[in-house]
Design a protein around this motif. Structure first.
Motif, PDB file in Angstrom:
ATOM      1  N   LYS A 144      15.739  17.606  98.277  1.00 42.46           N
ATOM      2  CA  LYS A 144      15.233  17.483  96.910  1.00 42.46           C
ATOM      3  C   LYS A 144      16.057  16.518  96.046  1.00 42.46           C
ATOM      4  CE  LYS A 144      12.805  21.871  96.932  1.00 42.46           C
ATOM      5  NZ  LYS A 144      12.735  21.849  98.413  1.00 42.46           N
ATOM      6  N   ARG A 196       4.491  12.238  95.284  1.00 43.85           N
ATOM      7  CA  ARG A 196       4.651  12.697  93.897  1.00 43.85           C
ATOM      8  C   ARG A 196       5.241  14.098  93.842  1.00 43.85           C
ATOM      9  NH1 ARG A 196      -1.354  11.557  91.901  1.00 43.85           N
ATOM     10  NH2 ARG A 196      -1.610  12.719  93.837  1.00 43.85           N
ATOM     11  N   GLN A 197       5.149  14.811  94.983  1.00 43.69           N
ATOM     12  CA  GLN A 197       5.699  16.170  95.003  1.00 43.69           C
ATOM     13  C   GLN A 197       7.160  16.229  95.423  1.00 43.69           C
ATOM     14  OE1 GLN A 197       2.849  18.497  97.190  1.00 43.69           O
ATOM     15  NE2 GLN A 197       1.401  18.474  95.489  1.00 43.69           N
ATOM     16  N   LYS A 251       1.983  14.181 103.327  1.00 48.17           N
ATOM     17  CA  LYS A 251       2.903  14.550 102.232  1.00 48.17           C
ATOM     18  C   LYS A 251       2.570  13.700 101.012  1.00 48.17           C
ATOM     19  CE  LYS A 251       5.668  16.570 105.376  1.00 48.17           C
ATOM     20  NZ  LYS A 251       5.766  18.023 105.512  1.00 48.17           N
ATOM     21  N   ASP A 252       2.569  14.335  99.866  1.00 44.44           N
ATOM     22  CA  ASP A 252       2.328  13.596  98.628  1.00 44.44           C
ATOM     23  C   ASP A 252       3.681  13.228  98.014  1.00 44.44           C
ATOM     24  OD1 ASP A 252       1.715  12.619  96.172  1.00 44.44           O
ATOM     25  OD2 ASP A 252       0.396  14.279  95.580  1.00 44.44           O
ATOM     26  N   GLU A 300      12.259  15.791 101.181  1.00 39.43           N
ATOM     27  CA  GLU A 300      11.590  17.061 100.933  1.00 39.43           C
ATOM     28  C   GLU A 300      12.573  18.225 100.909  1.00 39.43           C
ATOM     29  OE1 GLU A 300       7.094  18.185 102.345  1.00 39.43           O
ATOM     30  OE2 GLU A 300       8.631  17.910 103.858  1.00 39.43           O
TER      31      GLU A 300
END
Lengths: 437, 135
Positions: free
Chosen positions: A176, A202-203, A199-200, A173
């Motif tokens: 990145k 996909r993000q 937390k997704d 996260e």
């Protein structure tokens, strides 16, 4: 994105590739013949001299190398150069007791890094990328192999290594990363764990994933691609040959491109040893054409596979490896670690007289993670009147076995004779329920 | 005061206790006490039978991992405070009890206590000194 890192070698025409492979084979055979006494004896036994090898098709005249050859020459007896030229070693599981050791020169490490770099770059990874490496670092080749491939490209490498899933999620996260490398089963586990804490996946900024060190299916690929919204590529390798990057999928995901200017693949009939044609299924065999530290001639991987020389849409001319579907020996892969049942036997023989070496491995997949139970028969006449005695014994056996095979397991003691069939024969040593899930 | 007991290793699988009882029935062995300690994975069946030696033999023949061990057995009056008295003795002498089971026939004036300690000699000395009646 489809692009080529080293066009000269990856897209070389057939004629030039043949000449290159032939030249490199002649050279490596000469080096092994002169510097590795046990392989020289093998050649003498079949009456072959380096001069008999004129081109790559003559490879079939050469004797095979097997894991037992490496074990018999443990630790450094298969090196073709003195230790002063070796700058690193890696090791993988042996079949019992001792590890299989591999030595690399500076050139070997650079070539290996290029192999990984070719795979990474070919689908879009480059110096702008951040690569999150969740393969284990250490004697295992997974972590350090891709690590140097990433650095070779100039990418930012995050050497997280395996384990500590909450931290992995945090780093994905915060840093990145656009690329992740780990075992496919861990990729699935990681995505589920992320979802559990809200937390997704996909993000995350991820775009590419390179997964290997264990066999995986198209279903797992779909699952991973959906969970992270990424493209998931297969990366193949084995430490004896170099490590990850021996073959990697291109953008089109239709088989892994073997870096066949460095590693020459063959498929053989495992019983007769005869070379099979493209498209036929058999045992995968590799010859390292460039390796200096520990070159291997016709190393039998025991992996079941097939290769094709059809030209790929990506433009590469290298042969492609179809997904590995199984093994010719009883090796199992648990959490990305190679385990031979014979290692467990060795551990049990030297562990505690209250347990026998009659055992059965039961593999399962719970929450996308491998679980290994080992059922072990008690010695005849052994019983306990206190629970803590059982607990102490299982803990002792578990730690002895884990230190032998390098992966944790649950020990389940069972009564004597329970692992025999009604006819009194030993039952199958491995029960793998993972693919039923 | 030492009472011989058999211990049987059981995987947690349905039917195993019944199989145990059948083996003893077929050998015409009487079960006098029986108790089971269980964990998630295993069970330990402890029993005293009319013929422990024979029981071990027939159980082994039928695929049970079985071993004998000695317990300390004694009687106390079947009334409030009697158990405490004995346990307090053990506590004061720092004798650790691994497990204990007891039985009392309904209407009987005495209860039988069977226990395993880590230092049986000391425990027997202590009980004898305090005039506890052994089995």
């Amino acid at each position: 994105m489809n692009r080529i890192f080293n066009e000269k070698y990856e897209c070389m025409n057939k004629r030039d590739k043949f000449d290159l492979q032939s030249e490199r084979l002649r050279d490596v055979v000469q080096r092994v013949y002169c510097n590795v006494p046990w392989y020289r004896r093998k050649m003498e036994d079949v009456g072959i001299k380096p001069d008999d090898i004129k081109d790559i098709n003559d490879i079939v005249k050469l004797p095979f190398t097997e894991k037992k050859d490496l074990r018999e020459n443990y630790p450094f007896g298969s090196f073709a150069l003195p230790n002063k030229n070796i700058v690193r070693v890696h090791a993988s599981s042996g079949t019992s007791g001792k590890l299989t050791v591999v030595g690399y020169t500076k050139h070997d490490l650079a070539n290996w890094a290029e192999c990984c770099a070719r795979g990474l770059y070919g689908v879009g990874v480059d110096e702008e990328s951040i690569i999150h490496i969740a393969y284990g670092y250490g004697l295992f080749t997974g972590g350090l192999g891709i690590h140097y491939g990433g650095e070779y490209l100039g990418a930012m490498v995050v050497p997280v290594s395996s384990g500590n899933t909450p931290r992995q999620i945090m780093l994905l996260e915060d840093f990145k990363a656009d690329t992740i490398c780990c075992t496919p089963s861990y990729a699935i586990f990681l995505s589920e764990e992320a979802k559990k804490i809200g937390k997704d996946p996909r993000q995350f900024a991820l775009k590419y994933g390179f997964f290997g060190a264990e066999p995986w299916t198209e279903e797992m690929r779909n699952k991973i691609e959906k969970a992270y919204l990424i493209k998931a590529y297969d990366i193949y390798g084995l430490s004896e040959i170099t490590g990850p990057g021996v073959a990697t999928e291109c953008f089109y995901q239709c088989g892994s491109h073997v870096q066949d200017d460095m590693f020459y693949p063959e498929i053989i009939n495992p019983e007769s040893g005869l070379q099979l044609s493209y498209g036929e299924e058999g045992e995968l065999v590799f010859t390292t054409l460039l390796k200096e530290g520990m070159p291997l001639i016709r190393y039998r991987t025991r992996d079941v596979g097939s290769i094709t020389d059809e030209i790929c849409k990506c433009g590469r001319t290298s042969v492609r490896l179809r997904k590995i579907t199984g093994r010719y020996d009883d090796m199992i892969i648990v959490k990305g670690v190679n385990v031979f049942p014979s290692q467990i036997e060795t551990a049990l023989l030297n562990c505690d007289e209250r347990v026998t070496s009659n055992f059965r491995v039961v593999l399962d997949r719970v929450n996308n993670l491998d679980i290994m139970d080992i059922e072990i028969e008690l010695a005849t006449g052994v019983a306990f009147d206190e629970v803590r005695e059982i607990e102490k014994l299982t803990a002792k056996v578990a730690s002895t076995v884990a230190s032998e095979i390098g992966v944790t397991c649950n020990i389940k003691l069972i009564s004597s004779g329970k692992l025999l069939t009604k006819e009194g024969e030993k039952i199958k040593r491995v029960l793998d329920n993972r693919n039923n899930k | 005061m030492l009472v011989n007991q058999i211990a049987v290793f059981l995987e947690n699988r349905s039917g195993r206790i019944c199989e145990f009882a059948k083996v003893l029935k077929d050998a015409n062995i009487n079960i006098q006490t029986m108790n089971i300690a269980d964990t998630a994975e295993y069970g330990i069946l402890r029993a005293i039978t009319s013929d422990n030696q024979k029981a071990i033999q027939v159980l082994k023949e039928n695929g049970f991992n079985t071993a004998a061990s000695d317990l300390i057995g004694f009687k106390v009056a079947d009334k409030p405070g009697e158990m405490y008295k004995v346990l307090r003795m053990f506590e004061d002498e720092n004798i650790n009890i691994s497990y204990l089971y007891s039985y009392a026939e309904i209407g009987s004036k005495q209860a039988c206590i069977l226990l395993k300690v880590d230092c049986p000699e000391t425990a027997i000395k202590l009980l004898t000194k305090n005039n506890v009646e052994g089995i």
